[in-house]
Each structure stands twice: as structure tokens, then as C-alpha cells.
Design a protein around this motif. Structure first.
Motif, PDB file in Angstrom:
ATOM      1  N   ASP A 108      29.884  31.342  20.062  1.00 34.91           N
ATOM      2  CA  ASP A 108      30.219  32.087  18.846  1.00 34.91           C
ATOM      3  C   ASP A 108      30.399  33.582  19.119  1.00 34.91           C
ATOM      4  OD1 ASP A 108      27.626  32.607  19.440  1.00 34.91           O
ATOM      5  OD2 ASP A 108      26.859  32.365  17.399  1.00 34.91           O
ATOM      6  N   ALA A 109      30.495  33.985  20.387  1.00 36.98           N
ATOM      7  CA  ALA A 109      30.611  35.406  20.719  1.00 36.98           C
ATOM      8  C   ALA A 109      32.074  35.856  20.657  1.00 36.98           C
ATOM      9  CB  ALA A 109      30.053  35.679  22.102  1.00 36.98           C
ATOM     10  N   THR A 110      32.295  36.994  20.017  1.00 39.17           N
ATOM     11  CA  THR A 110      33.627  37.591  19.984  1.00 39.17           C
ATOM     12  C   THR A 110      33.669  38.788  20.933  1.00 39.17           C
ATOM     13  OG1 THR A 110      33.702  36.997  17.669  1.00 39.17           O
ATOM     14  CG2 THR A 110      35.401  38.513  18.442  1.00 39.17           C
ATOM     15  N   PHE A 111      32.589  39.548  20.913  1.00 45.39           N
ATOM     16  CA  PHE A 111      32.495  40.723  21.771  1.00 45.39           C
ATOM     17  C   PHE A 111      31.614  40.418  22.975  1.00 45.39           C
ATOM     18  CE2 PHE A 111      33.657  42.333  17.648  1.00 45.39           C
ATOM     19  CZ  PHE A 111      34.603  43.307  17.953  1.00 45.39           C
ATOM     20  N   CYS A 112      31.922  41.045  24.081  1.00 42.78           N
ATOM     21  CA  CYS A 112      31.116  40.874  25.289  1.00 42.78           C
ATOM     22  C   CYS A 112      29.735  41.459  25.055  1.00 42.78           C
ATOM     23  CB  CYS A 112      31.794  41.578  26.470  1.00 42.78           C
ATOM     24  SG  CYS A 112      30.771  41.572  27.957  1.00 42.78           S
ATOM     25  N   LYS A 113      28.709  40.697  25.363  1.00 38.50           N
ATOM     26  CA  LYS A 113      27.356  41.177  25.098  1.00 38.50           C
ATOM     27  C   LYS A 113      26.878  42.147  26.178  1.00 38.50           C
ATOM     28  CE  LYS A 113      25.296  37.068  27.179  1.00 38.50           C
ATOM     29  NZ  LYS A 113      24.546  35.839  26.942  1.00 38.50           N
ATOM     30  N   TYR A 114      27.667  42.297  27.236  1.00 39.84           N
ATOM     31  CA  TYR A 114      27.274  43.216  28.318  1.00 39.84           C
ATOM     32  C   TYR A 114      27.907  44.598  28.160  1.00 39.84           C
ATOM     33  CZ  TYR A 114      25.982  38.733  30.354  1.00 39.84           C
ATOM     34  OH  TYR A 114      25.447  37.493  30.564  1.00 39.84           O
ATOM     35  N   CYS A 115      29.260  44.600  27.837  1.00 40.91           N
ATOM     36  CA  CYS A 115      29.943  45.897  27.792  1.00 40.91           C
ATOM     37  C   CYS A 115      30.442  46.256  26.394  1.00 40.91           C
ATOM     38  CB  CYS A 115      31.110  45.933  28.787  1.00 40.91           C
ATOM     39  SG  CYS A 115      32.480  44.858  28.312  1.00 40.91           S
ATOM     40  N   GLY A 116      30.342  45.314  25.459  1.00 43.07           N
ATOM     41  CA  GLY A 116      30.671  45.639  24.072  1.00 43.07           C
ATOM     42  C   GLY A 116      32.147  45.570  23.726  1.00 43.07           C
ATOM     43  N   ASN A 117      33.008  45.196  24.677  1.00 47.64           N
ATOM     44  CA  ASN A 117      34.436  45.075  24.387  1.00 47.64           C
ATOM     45  C   ASN A 117      34.771  43.654  23.946  1.00 47.64           C
ATOM     46  OD1 ASN A 117      35.445  47.723  25.062  1.00 47.64           O
ATOM     47  ND2 ASN A 117      34.809  47.235  27.162  1.00 47.64           N
ATOM     48  N   LEU A 118      35.942  43.488  23.380  1.00 50.66           N
ATOM     49  CA  LEU A 118      36.396  42.152  23.020  1.00 50.66           C
ATOM     50  C   LEU A 118      36.503  41.304  24.284  1.00 50.66           C
ATOM     51  CD1 LEU A 118      39.196  42.745  20.379  1.00 50.66           C
ATOM     52  CD2 LEU A 118      37.190  41.299  20.096  1.00 50.66           C
ATOM     53  N   ILE A 119      35.975  40.098  24.239  1.00 46.23           N
ATOM     54  CA  ILE A 119      35.962  39.253  25.438  1.00 46.23           C
ATOM     55  C   ILE A 119      37.376  38.913  25.872  1.00 46.23           C
ATOM     56  CG2 ILE A 119      35.339  36.967  26.324  1.00 46.23           C
ATOM     57  CD1 ILE A 119      32.819  37.149  24.570  1.00 46.23           C
ATOM     58  N   ASN A 120      38.208  38.482  24.909  1.00 43.52           N
ATOM     59  CA  ASN A 120      39.566  38.076  25.269  1.00 43.52           C
ATOM     60  C   ASN A 120      40.525  39.239  25.082  1.00 43.52           C
ATOM     61  OD1 ASN A 120      39.005  35.328  25.884  1.00 43.52           O
ATOM     62  ND2 ASN A 120      38.586  35.088  23.696  1.00 43.52           N
ATOM     63  N   GLY A 121      40.619  40.124  26.063  1.00 44.38           N
ATOM     64  CA  GLY A 121      41.566  41.236  26.033  1.00 44.38           C
ATOM     65  C   GLY A 121      41.415  42.057  24.770  1.00 44.38           C
ATOM     66  N   GLY A 122      42.529  42.450  24.185  1.00 42.96           N
ATOM     67  CA  GLY A 122      42.514  43.202  22.944  1.00 42.96           C
ATOM     68  C   GLY A 122      42.129  44.650  23.125  1.00 42.96           C
ATOM     69  N   LEU A 123      42.054  45.397  22.038  1.00 46.75           N
ATOM     70  CA  LEU A 123      41.773  46.838  22.066  1.00 46.75           C
ATOM     71  C   LEU A 123      40.310  47.117  21.771  1.00 46.75           C
ATOM     72  CD1 LEU A 123      44.825  47.066  19.909  1.00 46.75           C
ATOM     73  CD2 LEU A 123      44.657  48.735  21.776  1.00 46.75           C
ATOM     74  N   ASP A 124      39.900  48.379  21.999  1.00 52.27           N
ATOM     75  CA  ASP A 124      38.542  48.780  21.629  1.00 52.27           C
ATOM     76  C   ASP A 124      38.431  48.833  20.114  1.00 52.27           C
ATOM     77  OD1 ASP A 124      38.632  49.360  24.367  1.00 52.27           O
ATOM     78  OD2 ASP A 124      36.883  50.627  24.072  1.00 52.27           O
ATOM     79  N   THR A 125      37.283  48.588  19.612  1.00 51.03           N
ATOM     80  CA  THR A 125      37.067  48.569  18.176  1.00 51.03           C
ATOM     81  C   THR A 125      36.970  50.003  17.641  1.00 51.03           C
ATOM     82  OG1 THR A 125      35.682  46.696  18.648  1.00 51.03           O
ATOM     83  CG2 THR A 125      35.724  47.446  16.378  1.00 51.03           C
TER      84      THR A 125
END
Lengths: 278, 278, 278, 278
Positions: free
Chosen positions: A261-278
Motif C-alpha cells: 500500500d506504499a505510494t512514497f518511498c519510506k527511505y527517501c520520501g520520493n514517489l516510488i514509481n518515478g514521477g515528480l517531487d511532491t
């Protein structure tokens, strides 16, 4: 008969014999089931001395009736299927053949060989019963769980084997001299298996106090150890599928181990599947 | 007696006999329970030669006392219920009748037939004990789990049956000639069941090395295979209902995990399926 | 000795005997444990004819040494505790007394009564071993699970009882006339228990084909039915506490049944715990 | 041979004997496995009177061939490893030594001592089989679960011990006088273990009605109590590690359910513990 009508016949036979969707196919399957049970029961009763002595003739006719029926069935199966060789070499094809062969072989060797040996070959007819398993679909769930836990059960059986070899050897040392029941290690191992599995025939049992002490130890061990295969199979039945490990890797920090159920990487905080910074 | 007072009596009897909510109904149920146990114990002790030889008369009176009590109870049940036929043909109605019939039948056939046969019919009185099960409510949970897993257990029992038929036949071939214990396949199958279920009477046991090797194999198989029914029942007891997977996703916060009876999202408070913004 | 010093002595003794925190208390507990095991072992060995014949005197002295030690211990317990009556009537107080009484009673009745009866009373000393259970704290987890599932196990045992009574009666009818092993129903029930529990002594076993068929049925039943208590206990061990039911009630629609992670009412969409509309 | 080439040889031998990654190492391991099984089988068959009488010489040569092979292997292991003492005192080092010593000892004591005693020492060779366990890696999972539940199983075994001691003593009182099978408490305890674990040899069985009643009670107890170790092990296999409950809540979206190794919130992508907005 034209080729077309012959093909239609083959198709019809195939439908009746191999499938169970049509009324005719269902009827055939049930009839076959009854015949298989009947032939197995006949084989069992034929071995009882008091029965064969009285109804010898009847069993002879029964035997041939069953064999002819199963032979016709086997030939029709070969005829109606599109790939006869594939059927003949399949598991059920071989079993179907083994179910009819013994009776025919008994004809050619009846005069010269002893009857007991012939009856022995006949017993292979018992494999006919295997056909019945195809009627049951629930079996898959259990066999799947058993198959999945087979490696663990093998390890467990290996441990059991090591225990009974060692216990058997020790018992041979302890009881060997005084108790004729324990006159060899293989026999002592047999006793150890009888005891560990809590079967306990009583045909071999320790006489000395120390032997009985070891026996008591083995019994309690067997009583506790039975928990292991039960735990393994229960575990497999309750959790039938392997834990789904999420294979996602973060595009920014390249680390894995994310939840489903993760959308953002729990290590670096970026979107896991590519995409832009929030 | 007026119709109304008769109806009130029937209602009163029904309340006492069929229900256990009132003090009188409770007292009746406990008394009935004691009588059932007493009559079963009497039937058991009556079969012991040394006891019947000394207390023959006492058991005769006991027998009739119990039978008359149960007969009155049966008649009252028929009288008080609104649908006597429905009760008489129900499971407990039939058992109640079977519990009193044997004693009466023994009167008419006592002179001509042997006593042993009569005592045999009497034994059906044992079914009275079935009534006791109604007093226990916890049983439902277990029977439900057993019922749900009954198909899987049947498949398992069928597999067991196939194994013992094959093992029994093989043992008949191996031991048949040298060991009088294995003189027929049915007897060898009986041995296979005794061994596989780890009962192990020891009245039939293999003599040859190869026979003992097969026996050891069957024992270890039985020891490992017992895990299967245990796993099935345990699974059913732990997960009594299939997990209801609700696939709804909130249209506002897109989160799932809602109950089946949820209308509003439990995370953001909006209507799960469409609706307006708050 | 002043009252104060006497109180201090009582406190000191209490600390040593009842508690295990101080080195002295720990030493006492371990010593007591060894003495209990020693006295139990002596009681066991004393019953072996070949041992008592040779070491009769030694066991006599051992017996008295243990009894005197346990008597002193019992008196000190009574003396040091603030509520002697409460201790004396507690479970362990009664067991402690029963552990020393038999030896003293054997003195007064030694001349007149037979030795066997005295030894019989002595055997109650075995209950000393119960003390050991206090040393183990893990036991609580298991006993708790067993206690919680005790009702279900009782229902199961009741079902087993009903099965063995019926099976025993049927076997009495089938085998009673031809097999002296089944000469009464209680004995047949005993056989049914021996078979159903897969113990299988073999002292009583069916002779007739039909009897062996029923026996085979009972064995397979017992083999499958053992799954039930296992499932019950396993379930209790895996899910030790009742499912925590969320007791929250929505302040707006007064409905319950919310998940633990719910903030908004899933029925009306308002905040569960008061507050304003979003 | 230069020091360097010697080191290279030691490294090469170490690679073959201790590791199984290279083809040579794998071949060695499989060959060793076959040799171990062979030597164990030889030791088992050697104890059978009818076999040793005929093939005495063959087993003598086999024995020495196996011993010399294992001796060379042991020396090479000592030579190739960097820390010979550490290997020699390790579990497998000691087993390897015990696997070859008996044959050598039998040489020096053959003339003076009896052959049976020598054969007895030889039986220690059975420990060679222990080596096989290193080939199986799945075993770890089971042993881990057993190890974790070992304390609970010990408590259970202690309870079993207490039950059999008490039941054994009671049976000695009940059957002791009339049944020669129960002539001492240790023997009665042995019977209690045989019965409780459902082994049921039948070499000792109660004669009196009351004794059979107690026996039936013990059987049903054993039948129900077997659920406990099964439940313990199953529980450990299903829940192998305590569920790590992470209590962190994201400061931005206030959601929990994060892994222990999470730095950023997997739902909103911000730092879980404080930090700035992205």
C-alpha cells in the motif's frame, strides 16, 4: 461408414467416456465407478480361503466379465482420443492397461506356473481403484498443502529415521543379550519405529528395567514429536500461499522492501514509481 | 374439564416437558437426564454375567420402572405438542419411541424366542443417551467446523482407504505364504488399518524382514498422515468464516479496508460511493 | 526471647521457607525440591520386591528421615506464617500434611493391620511432587488455554463417551456369542475406548469378520476424531484472547461496530467522538 | 614442496572437503554421504545373526575399508583447516573421531575381551549418520520452532511425568495384589506411560474392572492431552516471530502502520518524525 460419420462416432464416444457433462457421460462414469468397486471387492473376496473354496466358479466368471468390460473400455479410449499414444503413456493410461493385463497373462501361464503366482499378478488390478480419485476435486487442496510442506516433512522423517537408528542400536546393546526379541539391530530399529509412532504391537517389548526406561523415553518423545508434522501441515493449510513480497524498487534511492500500500518511498520520501517531487 | 382448561393443561405440560426456562421445566429436564443415565447404566450392568446372576430380579423391576416412566413421558409429549405427527416423525421422536419399544416387544416374544435375542433388541434403549446431547449447546461450534470440513475429511478418508487396500494387498503377497495371520486380503487390509491408525493390537503382525520393512513404512506414513485431518479441522476452527474482502475504495481519499456495512469513509468522513464534498 | 526478636525470627523463617528471593530462601527451595524427589524415588523403589527384600532397613531409615524433615518444615510453616489456619486449609497446606501423615499412621496400626494397607496410605506422599509445579511459571499459559477450551473439550469427551457406549453395545451383540473377550457391555466399551484412542493393547480383539469391520471403522473414526481436541487447543493457543470489540458508539447516530482505526462514523459520516462536522 | 605450493594444496583440500560449491567439493560430499550410509547399513546388517554367520569376512573387510577412508578424511580435515584444534573440539570434529575410534580399539582388545563388547563399541560408529544432517538446510526452521517452544514442551512433559507417577501409584494399589503385571510402582508407571502415549503394547494390562476403568480414563486423557504439544508447536510454526508493532505516527498525515526501517511516511512522503514540509 463415411469418414465424417466415423469422426462423429469417435467424437460421441469421446464425449461419453472422457467427459462427464452430458447425461450419457455421467451415466458411464457412475457405471464405471460401480464396476471398479465391484472388481476390487471381487479381488479382495477371492483371496479369502473359505469363500474361494465355495464360489470358485462364480469368481472366475466375474473376473472375466470385469476384464472384458475394462478391455472394451480401454480400446474405446484408445480409439476415440485424437492422440492415442499420449493417452497410452499417461498415468491413467498405464493404470488402465495394468488393470486388465493380469487376467490375460494368467491364461498363458496357468498350466505351467503355480496358481499363487498368477493370483499375485492379478492383484495389480487393485490399481483400478486409482481411477476413482479423478471424481474428487477437493483432494487438490490437501495434496497441494502436503506437496508444499513435503520438504519440511522429509526433513522431519529424516530426523525420525536418525532417532530410530540410534535408539534401535542402543536397545540392541541394552536388551540384546537377555531378550531374544532384540537379536539384531534392524529388528531393534523395527521395534523403535513401532514404539515411536505409538503403534505398539507388543510382539517385541523390553524386559530389563533400563530397556523399559528407554522405551518410556521413546514413547514420550514420539508423543511430543507427532506435533511437528501436524504443525507443518496445519501451517500450510492456514497460510496456503507464500507471503507476497513486493518487488517494487524506488527509482530515486533504489531500495526495495516496500509495502503493497506504499505510494512514497519510506527511505527517501520520493514517489516510488518515478514521477515528480511532491 | 372445559376445552380452555384442557388447553391450559396442555400448555403447562408442554412448558414443563419441552422447555427448560421455568423452574418446573428445569427440574423435569434434570430428572429426565438422571433417569436416562440410570437406565443406560442398568442396561450396561445387566450384560455382566456375574451381576445378572445375582440381581436378576432387581434389574427386571428397574427395567420396567424406566420403561413405564419413559412411556408416560412419550405420551405426554404427543399429547401436549400442537403437531403430534411432526414430533413423532422427528429425530428425537423416533429415538424416544425406540427407547421404549424393546421392553414391550420382549413381553410378546419372551416365551418363544431365546432370551439373548430379546436382550439384543433391548440394547437399542442405549439410544436414549442421544437425548442428553440436547443439553449441551457448545457442541454446535465443533459440529459446525466438522461439518464444514466434512468434504475434505471424506477425501482424506478415501485416500486412507486406497492406501490400506493397496498396502493390504501387497502385505498379502509378501506375508501370505509364510504367515497364517495374513491368509486373505481383507484380513491384511484389517491389519493395515490397525497399523496405519497406530492402534497396533498385535494380534496380526508381520514375520518376514520385508514385511516388517513395509510395516515400518506404513507406521511412519500413518504418523505423518495424521497431520492432515488435524490441519483441516484446526484450520476450520481458527478461520470459521471466509474472510469478507470488501473491495470498496473511497472516492474522496481513495482508501480501502471498509466494512461491508459502511456507507461513509471511516478515514475522511465522506460518502464512500460518490456523493458531494463536505 | 523478647517478642520483638521472636517476631524477627518468624519473619526470617518466613522469608527462607515461603520466599525464594534471598540466597537462603533459594537454597532452601532447591534443597526441598531435592528432598521431595528423593522421597518420591524412595517410595517408588520401595515397592519393587527385589529391592525391598535387600534394603528393607535402609528404606525404613530413609522414610523416617524424610518424614521428620518434612514435619519440621510443616511446623515451621505453621509457626512463621501470620495466618496459620489459612495456610493449613490451603491446597498446599493440606498436601503438605498428607505428605507426612501416612508414616505416622503406619506406627499406630503397624501391629494390627497388614503392611500392604499401610504402604497404600504412604503412597499419598507422592502428592509432595505437586509442590514442584510452583517452580514453573510457563505452565500458566498452557493451563489457561486448556481452561478456556475446557467446555469444548468436555463436549468432545461427552461425544466420545456416547460413541464408545454405542460401539461397545453393538460389538457386544456382534461378538458376544462367539468371542469370550466380549462377554459384557462394560468390557466391550473398555475395548471401544482402547481402540478409539488408538492405544490398542490387543488383550481384547474381534474375531468375526463383521466385528473386525466395525473395529476398522472405529479405528479410522478415532484417527480422524483426534483432530478435534487438537484443533480446539491449537485455536486457543493461537488466539489466546477474545477478539477486542471496539466499544465506541457514534455520538450522532448512536451506532456501534466501528473499527479501531476509525475516526469518522461509517454509518453517518460524522466524527465518532463528538466534535464538529468536517 | 615450497611453502606456497603447500598452502595452495591445503587451500585446495579445504575447498573440496569443507565446501560444496565447486564440482569437486560437491562430488566429495555426495561420495561421503554414500559412504556414511554404506557404513551404517553394514553396521546394522552385521548385527543380524544369520547374515554375520555367512558373510563374516566380507563385513570385516568392509569395516576396515570404511574406517580407513574416514581416517584419511579426518586427517585431511585436520591438515587443511587453519585451526585444527578448533575443528577437533567442535561437534562434528568429535563425531568424526568417534566414528573411527571403535574399529581401532577393537584391534587392541580383540584377543583378550569378548567379541560382543567390541561390537558394542563399534556401534558408536552409528554417529556417523549425524554428518548427514549438515546436508539438509530446511531443518533449521523446524528446530527453531521446537527450540522456541522447548520451555512450554518441558512444562508439558513435566505435567505428563506427574500424571504417570500418580496414575502408576494408584494402579499399583488397585491391581498390585491381584495382577502380577503390576508388581511394583516403577512397572506401573511404565504401564501408565505405555497407555497415556497410546502406544499400548499389551504386555501389561489391567484385569480388574476398576483397573480397566482407570485405564480407560488414562487413555481418554492421553487422547485429549496430545492436543497440547501439537497446539504449542503449531502456534510457534504459524507465528514464528512476535509481530513487531511499530507505534510511529506520521506528523503530517497522522497515519500509522509504518515499518521499523521507515524514515519517510509511505502515505504522504514526508519525514515521519518532524522535519520540514517538502
Amino acid at each position: 461408414m463415411s469418414v465424417e460419420s466415423r469422426n462423429r462416432l469417435r467424437y460421441k464416444i469421446h464425449e461419453i467416456i472422457f467427459e462427464a457433462d452430458t447425461p450419457a457421460g455421467k451415466f458411464f462414469d457412475v457405471a464405471l465407478l460401480i464396476f471398479i468397486i465391484g472388481s476390487v471387492l471381487a479381488a479382495l473376496l477371492e483371496s479369502v480361503p473359505s469363500i474361494i473354496a465355495r464360489y470358485s466358479n462364480m469368481f472366475y466368471y466375474f473376473e472375466w466379465a470385469f476384464t472384458i468390460f475394462f478391455t472394451i473400455e480401454y480400446i474405446l479410449r484408445l480409439y476415440s482420443t485424437l492422440k492415442p499414444l499420449k493417452y497410452a503413456t499417461s498415468f491413467y493410461g498405464i493404470i488402465d492397461l495394468l488393470a486388465i493385463l493380469p487376467t490375460y497373462i494368467s491364461v498363458f501361464f496357468a498350466g505351467t506356473q503355480s496358481l499363487i503366482v498368477i493370483r499375485a499378478i492379478r492383484l495389480l488390478r487393485i490399481f483400478r481403484i486409482f481411477k476413482m480419485v479423478t471424481f474428487v476435486s477437493e483432494a487438490e487442496y490437501i495434496t497441494k498443502a502436503l506437496f508444499k510442506s513435503s520438504r519440511k516433512i522429509l526433513v522431519f522423517l529424516f530426523a525420525i529415521l536418525m532417532i530410530v537408528v540410534i535408539v534401535g542400536s542402543v536397545m540392541y546393546l541394552v536388551e540384546g543379550g537377555v531378550n531374544p526379541d532384540f537379536d539384531s539391530i534392524p529388528r531393534s530399529i523395527y521395534w523403535a519405529i513401532v514404539t515411536l509412532t505409538t503403534v505398539g504391537y507388543g510382539d517385541i517389548s523390553p524386559n530389563t528395567s533400563f530397556g523399559q526406561f528407554i522405551a518410556a523415553f521413546v514413547m514420550i518423545l514420539g508423543y511430543a514429536v507427532i506435533a511437528v508434522p501436524t504443525g507443518i501441515v496445519t501451517n500450510e493449510l492456514i497460510n496456503p500461499k507464500d507471503i507476497p513480497t513486493n518487488t517494487q524498487v524506488c527509482m530515486h534511492c533504489s531500495r526495495s522492501g516496500h509495502d503493497d500500500d506504499a505510494t512514497f518511498c519510506k527511505y527517501c520520501g520520493n514517489l516510488i514509481n518515478g514521477g515528480l517531487d511532491t
